[in-house]
Design a protein around this motif. Structure first.
Motif, PDB file in Angstrom:
ATOM      1  N   ILE A   1      13.018  76.602 102.861  1.00 55.99           N
ATOM      2  CA  ILE A   1      12.927  76.635 101.451  1.00 55.99           C
ATOM      3  C   ILE A   1      12.015  77.734 101.081  1.00 55.99           C
ATOM      4  O   ILE A   1      10.598  77.806 101.863  1.00 55.99           O
ATOM      5  CB  ILE A   1      12.257  75.224 100.975  1.00 55.99           C
ATOM      6  CG1 ILE A   1      12.697  75.274  99.521  1.00 55.99           C
ATOM      7  CG2 ILE A   1      11.242  74.649 101.184  1.00 55.99           C
ATOM      8  CD1 ILE A   1      12.699  73.912  98.688  1.00 55.99           C
ATOM      9  N   THR A   2      12.035  78.529 100.024  1.00 54.68           N
ATOM     10  CA  THR A   2      11.192  79.490  99.504  1.00 54.68           C
ATOM     11  C   THR A   2      10.544  79.017  98.530  1.00 54.68           C
ATOM     12  O   THR A   2      10.664  77.936  97.797  1.00 54.68           O
ATOM     13  CB  THR A   2      11.980  80.743  99.163  1.00 54.68           C
ATOM     14  OG1 THR A   2      12.649  80.394  97.905  1.00 54.68           O
ATOM     15  CG2 THR A   2      13.097  81.175 100.233  1.00 54.68           C
ATOM     16  N   SER A   3       9.270  79.854  98.026  1.00 49.01           N
ATOM     17  CA  SER A   3       8.524  79.433  97.045  1.00 49.01           C
ATOM     18  C   SER A   3       9.336  79.634  95.645  1.00 49.01           C
ATOM     19  O   SER A   3       8.740  78.962  94.850  1.00 49.01           O
ATOM     20  CB  SER A   3       7.219  80.319  97.015  1.00 49.01           C
ATOM     21  OG  SER A   3       7.835  81.682  96.721  1.00 49.01           O
ATOM     22  N   THR A   4      10.522  79.885  95.558  1.00 48.70           N
ATOM     23  CA  THR A   4      11.380  80.143  94.459  1.00 48.70           C
ATOM     24  C   THR A   4      12.267  79.104  94.582  1.00 48.70           C
ATOM     25  O   THR A   4      13.557  78.919  93.534  1.00 48.70           O
ATOM     26  CB  THR A   4      11.906  81.265  94.122  1.00 48.70           C
ATOM     27  OG1 THR A   4      12.680  81.707  95.149  1.00 48.70           O
ATOM     28  CG2 THR A   4      10.998  82.560  93.954  1.00 48.70           C
ATOM     29  N   GLY A   5      12.406  78.205  95.638  1.00 54.25           N
ATOM     30  CA  GLY A   5      13.196  76.904  95.666  1.00 54.25           C
ATOM     31  C   GLY A   5      14.622  77.220  96.323  1.00 54.25           C
ATOM     32  O   GLY A   5      15.485  76.385  96.369  1.00 54.25           O
ATOM     33  N   ILE A   6      14.874  78.344  96.859  1.00 56.49           N
ATOM     34  CA  ILE A   6      15.913  78.541  97.657  1.00 56.49           C
ATOM     35  C   ILE A   6      15.991  77.874  99.074  1.00 56.49           C
ATOM     36  O   ILE A   6      15.022  78.041  99.639  1.00 56.49           O
ATOM     37  CB  ILE A   6      16.166  80.046  97.711  1.00 56.49           C
ATOM     38  CG1 ILE A   6      16.122  80.854  96.242  1.00 56.49           C
ATOM     39  CG2 ILE A   6      17.345  80.404  98.524  1.00 56.49           C
ATOM     40  CD1 ILE A   6      16.388  82.349  96.395  1.00 56.49           C
ATOM     41  N   THR A   7      17.108  77.183  99.088  1.00 58.74           N
ATOM     42  CA  THR A   7      17.104  76.483 100.569  1.00 58.74           C
ATOM     43  C   THR A   7      18.262  77.315 101.346  1.00 58.74           C
ATOM     44  O   THR A   7      19.114  77.514 100.816  1.00 58.74           O
ATOM     45  CB  THR A   7      17.467  75.096 100.261  1.00 58.74           C
ATOM     46  OG1 THR A   7      18.684  74.835  99.651  1.00 58.74           O
ATOM     47  CG2 THR A   7      16.064  74.420  99.733  1.00 58.74           C
ATOM     48  N   ARG A   8      17.875  76.938 102.773  1.00 57.98           N
ATOM     49  CA  ARG A   8      18.801  77.491 103.793  1.00 57.98           C
ATOM     50  C   ARG A   8      18.770  76.651 104.821  1.00 57.98           C
ATOM     51  O   ARG A   8      17.960  75.685 105.158  1.00 57.98           O
ATOM     52  CB  ARG A   8      18.651  78.836 104.114  1.00 57.98           C
ATOM     53  CG  ARG A   8      18.441  79.883 103.183  1.00 57.98           C
ATOM     54  CD  ARG A   8      18.400  81.239 103.989  1.00 57.98           C
ATOM     55  NE  ARG A   8      17.541  81.485 104.764  1.00 57.98           N
ATOM     56  CZ  ARG A   8      16.160  81.969 104.251  1.00 57.98           C
ATOM     57  NH1 ARG A   8      15.799  82.204 103.125  1.00 57.98           N
ATOM     58  NH2 ARG A   8      14.939  82.092 105.395  1.00 57.98           N
TER      59      ARG A   8
END
Length: 120
Positions: free
Chosen positions: A50-57
């Motif tokens: 999960i990125t700091s911008t909330g994108i999940t993979r």
């Protein structure tokens, strides 16, 4: 910088767990946080990021029963695991790409792992 994972334990098949990981120390910012696991006798495998911008993979195999969430303000990442099976038995590790100073490249840090055992 330290990453401290917690929340593991012994769970019966079909159960659920929520793993937590908190980063501490000299941290300017966190770019990404992730979960990996290593099953007995196996190699480390990536589960989700999960990125700091909330994108999940997610790794395709783990998408569905696994859910990664985060609280970057408090430097935390979580992993919800549902419908656990014995094949989920592993040490689960958190990982974070952390900048200790502004405008410098992020470095990958690892937690010590938390054991999840799925057994009846």
């Amino acid at each position: 910088v330290q990453l401290q994972a917690s929340g593991g334990g012994v769970v019966p098949p079909g159960g659920s767990l929520r793993l937590s990981c908190v980063a501490s120390g000299r941290i300017s910012s966190i770019a990404n946080m992730a979960w990996y696991r290593r099953a007995p006798g196996g190699s480390r495998e990536w589960i989700a990021t999960i990125t700091s911008t909330g994108i999940t993979r997610y790794d395709n195999f783990h998408q569905g029963r696994f859910a990664i969430t985060s609280d970057f303000t408090n430097k935390m990442v979580f992993l919800q695991i549902n419908n656990l099976t014995p094949e989920d038995t592993a040490v689960y590790y958190c990982n974070a790409d952390i900048r200790t100073r502004a405008f410098t490249p992020a470095t990958a840090y690892w937690g010590q792992g938390t054991q999840v055992t799925v057994s009846s």
